[in-house]
Scaffold this motif. Structure first.
Motif, mmCIF file in Angstrom:
data_model
loop_
_atom_site.group_PDB
_atom_site.id
_atom_site.type_symbol
_atom_site.label_atom_id
_atom_site.label_comp_id
_atom_site.label_asym_id
_atom_site.label_seq_id
_atom_site.Cartn_x
_atom_site.Cartn_y
_atom_site.Cartn_z
ATOM 1 N N HIS A 1 -38.261 -13.655 -0.317
ATOM 2 C CA HIS A 1 -38.365 -14.709 0.760
ATOM 3 C C HIS A 1 -37.801 -14.308 1.992
ATOM 4 O O HIS A 1 -36.959 -13.554 2.135
ATOM 5 N N LEU A 2 -38.208 -15.098 3.065
ATOM 6 C CA LEU A 2 -37.468 -14.838 4.318
ATOM 7 C C LEU A 2 -36.555 -16.127 4.618
ATOM 8 O O LEU A 2 -37.196 -17.135 4.329
ATOM 9 N N TYR A 3 -35.334 -15.868 4.786
ATOM 10 C CA TYR A 3 -34.311 -17.018 5.004
ATOM 11 C C TYR A 3 -34.027 -16.776 6.616
ATOM 12 O O TYR A 3 -33.523 -16.017 7.020
ATOM 13 N N LEU A 4 -34.358 -18.075 7.331
ATOM 14 C CA LEU A 4 -34.071 -18.067 8.646
ATOM 15 C C LEU A 4 -32.664 -18.596 8.902
ATOM 16 O O LEU A 4 -32.503 -19.817 8.412
ATOM 17 N N ASP A 5 -31.443 -17.758 9.233
ATOM 18 C CA ASP A 5 -30.257 -18.326 9.637
ATOM 19 C C ASP A 5 -30.161 -18.957 10.981
ATOM 20 O O ASP A 5 -29.365 -20.096 10.995
ATOM 21 N N ASP A 6 -30.624 -18.568 11.905
ATOM 22 C CA ASP A 6 -30.407 -18.974 13.353
ATOM 23 C C ASP A 6 -31.829 -18.807 14.110
ATOM 24 O O ASP A 6 -32.634 -18.120 14.119
ATOM 25 N N LEU A 7 -31.929 -20.139 14.575
ATOM 26 C CA LEU A 7 -33.027 -20.148 15.633
ATOM 27 C C LEU A 7 -32.776 -20.942 16.908
ATOM 28 O O LEU A 7 -32.160 -22.017 16.870
ATOM 29 N N VAL A 8 -32.785 -20.192 17.970
ATOM 30 C CA VAL A 8 -32.144 -20.943 19.307
ATOM 31 C C VAL A 8 -33.101 -20.709 20.370
ATOM 32 O O VAL A 8 -33.415 -19.311 20.728
ATOM 33 N N THR A 9 -33.442 -21.506 21.289
ATOM 34 C CA THR A 9 -33.990 -21.319 22.376
ATOM 35 C C THR A 9 -33.215 -21.579 23.690
ATOM 36 O O THR A 9 -32.394 -22.576 23.505
ATOM 37 N N VAL A 10 -33.001 -20.866 24.810
ATOM 38 C CA VAL A 10 -32.313 -21.273 25.786
ATOM 39 C C VAL A 10 -32.988 -22.806 26.242
ATOM 40 O O VAL A 10 -33.908 -23.114 26.440
ATOM 41 N N GLU A 11 -31.807 -23.568 26.773
ATOM 42 C CA GLU A 11 -31.980 -24.765 26.879
ATOM 43 C C GLU A 11 -32.746 -25.203 28.102
ATOM 44 O O GLU A 11 -33.729 -26.072 28.072
ATOM 45 N N LYS A 12 -32.729 -24.496 29.270
ATOM 46 C CA LYS A 12 -33.673 -24.604 30.139
ATOM 47 C C LYS A 12 -35.160 -24.445 29.728
ATOM 48 O O LYS A 12 -36.112 -24.831 30.770
ATOM 49 N N VAL A 13 -35.556 -23.825 28.910
ATOM 50 C CA VAL A 13 -37.020 -23.565 28.515
ATOM 51 C C VAL A 13 -37.356 -24.246 27.187
ATOM 52 O O VAL A 13 -38.389 -23.809 26.529
ATOM 53 N N ARG A 14 -36.418 -25.312 26.657
ATOM 54 C CA ARG A 14 -36.858 -25.749 25.566
ATOM 55 C C ARG A 14 -38.038 -26.648 25.721
ATOM 56 O O ARG A 14 -38.285 -27.033 26.733
ATOM 57 N N SER A 15 -38.915 -27.031 24.833
ATOM 58 C CA SER A 15 -40.075 -27.746 24.636
ATOM 59 C C SER A 15 -41.085 -27.183 25.535
ATOM 60 O O SER A 15 -42.124 -27.555 25.880
ATOM 61 N N LYS A 16 -41.133 -25.869 25.305
ATOM 62 C CA LYS A 16 -42.168 -24.891 26.220
ATOM 63 C C LYS A 16 -42.925 -24.092 25.108
ATOM 64 O O LYS A 16 -43.750 -23.188 25.459
ATOM 65 N N GLY A 17 -42.622 -24.169 23.861
ATOM 66 C CA GLY A 17 -43.327 -23.387 22.736
ATOM 67 C C GLY A 17 -42.719 -22.169 22.354
ATOM 68 O O GLY A 17 -43.375 -21.424 21.505
ATOM 69 N N PHE A 18 -41.888 -21.501 22.954
ATOM 70 C CA PHE A 18 -41.084 -20.381 22.629
ATOM 71 C C PHE A 18 -40.667 -20.523 21.092
ATOM 72 O O PHE A 18 -40.778 -19.817 20.208
ATOM 73 N N GLY A 19 -40.000 -21.694 20.911
ATOM 74 C CA GLY A 19 -39.418 -21.903 19.394
ATOM 75 C C GLY A 19 -40.464 -21.851 18.318
ATOM 76 O O GLY A 19 -40.602 -21.203 17.288
ATOM 77 N N LEU A 20 -41.659 -22.441 18.516
ATOM 78 C CA LEU A 20 -42.783 -22.318 17.926
ATOM 79 C C LEU A 20 -43.432 -21.003 17.854
ATOM 80 O O LEU A 20 -43.791 -20.545 16.619
ATOM 81 N N GLN A 21 -43.712 -20.283 18.948
ATOM 82 C CA GLN A 21 -43.974 -19.029 18.958
ATOM 83 C C GLN A 21 -43.193 -17.901 17.991
ATOM 84 O O GLN A 21 -43.752 -17.142 17.139
ATOM 85 N N LEU A 22 -41.927 -18.225 18.087
ATOM 86 C CA LEU A 22 -41.024 -17.357 17.241
ATOM 87 C C LEU A 22 -41.037 -17.726 15.671
ATOM 88 O O LEU A 22 -41.028 -16.787 14.926
ATOM 89 N N LEU A 23 -41.250 -19.146 15.473
ATOM 90 C CA LEU A 23 -41.417 -19.353 13.865
ATOM 91 C C LEU A 23 -42.728 -18.930 13.503
ATOM 92 O O LEU A 23 -42.620 -18.351 12.463
ATOM 93 N N GLN A 24 -43.695 -18.987 14.473
ATOM 94 C CA GLN A 24 -45.086 -18.538 13.707
ATOM 95 C C GLN A 24 -44.840 -16.889 13.612
ATOM 96 O O GLN A 24 -45.411 -16.299 12.600
ATOM 97 N N TRP A 25 -44.221 -16.283 14.547
ATOM 98 C CA TRP A 25 -44.226 -14.672 14.244
ATOM 99 C C TRP A 25 -43.154 -14.273 13.208
ATOM 100 O O TRP A 25 -43.654 -13.577 12.219
ATOM 101 N N LEU A 26 -42.293 -15.216 12.748
ATOM 102 C CA LEU A 26 -41.531 -15.117 11.605
ATOM 103 C C LEU A 26 -42.348 -15.194 10.173
ATOM 104 O O LEU A 26 -42.160 -14.532 9.427
ATOM 105 N N GLU A 27 -43.110 -16.348 10.522
ATOM 106 C CA GLU A 27 -44.083 -16.605 9.177
ATOM 107 C C GLU A 27 -44.749 -15.311 8.944
ATOM 108 O O GLU A 27 -44.961 -14.942 8.015
ATOM 109 N N ASN A 28 -45.610 -14.877 10.064
ATOM 110 C CA ASN A 28 -46.217 -13.652 9.816
ATOM 111 C C ASN A 28 -45.731 -12.516 9.367
ATOM 112 O O ASN A 28 -46.175 -11.649 8.627
ATOM 113 N N TYR A 29 -44.339 -12.301 10.149
ATOM 114 C CA TYR A 29 -43.642 -11.157 9.643
ATOM 115 C C TYR A 29 -43.523 -11.164 8.012
ATOM 116 O O TYR A 29 -43.205 -10.196 7.238
#
Length: 140
Positions: free
Chosen positions: A71-99
């Motif tokens: 399994h992959l266990y995600l310990d930490d996921l953080v997006t810089v506050e000024k760019v939150r809700s711009k899809g970066f967290g989702l893109q990283l989550l999808q990248w992690l799933e593919n990885y």
């Protein structure tokens, strides 16, 4: 925009500055030392660069458990506050799933503090289920 897997031979300072948003109980030096120790146990970092700035960071491990298999266990996921809700967290989550799939993982797990309602909505919206309660006991 690009997503990269951090090479432990590189300078971690800029990633640590972003991670401090999620882990403010550390100083930057303490966080860098902790990450270094965890990397010896398989901890990895992935991050997004947009407009020449690191805007999101994820810390994770690939592991094996009797109950989860590989399994992959995600310990930490953080997006810089000024760019939150711009899809970066989702893109990283999808990248992690593919990885995780590329690494032969059977499952993708994470924990989230009970008070982090926004994070919970994000994870539920993106296909995660609440499967268990996680209990802790402070020993020191």
């Amino acid at each position: 925009m690009r997503i990269d897997l951090f090479d432990p031979q590189n300078d971690i300072t800029k990633l640590a500055e972003v991670m401090l948003v999620l882990r403010p109980s550390f100083t930057k030096e303490q966080l860098i030392e902790q990450i270094s120790q965890q990397q010896e146990q398989g901890y990895q970092l992935a991050y997004i660069v947009a407009d020449q700035q690191i805007v999101a960071v994820a810390g994770f491990v690939i592991g094996w458990k009797l109950s989860w298999g590989k399994h992959l266990y995600l310990d930490d996921l953080v997006t810089v506050e000024k760019v939150r809700s711009k899809g970066f967290g989702l893109q990283l989550l999808q990248w992690l799933e593919n990885y995780a799939k590329q690494q032969g993982c059977e499952q993708f797990h994470l924990g989230s503090g009970v008070q982090r309602f926004g994070a919970h909505r994000f994870y539920l919206r993106n296909g995660f289920d609440i499967k268990s309660h996680h209990f802790t006991k402070q020993l020191a």
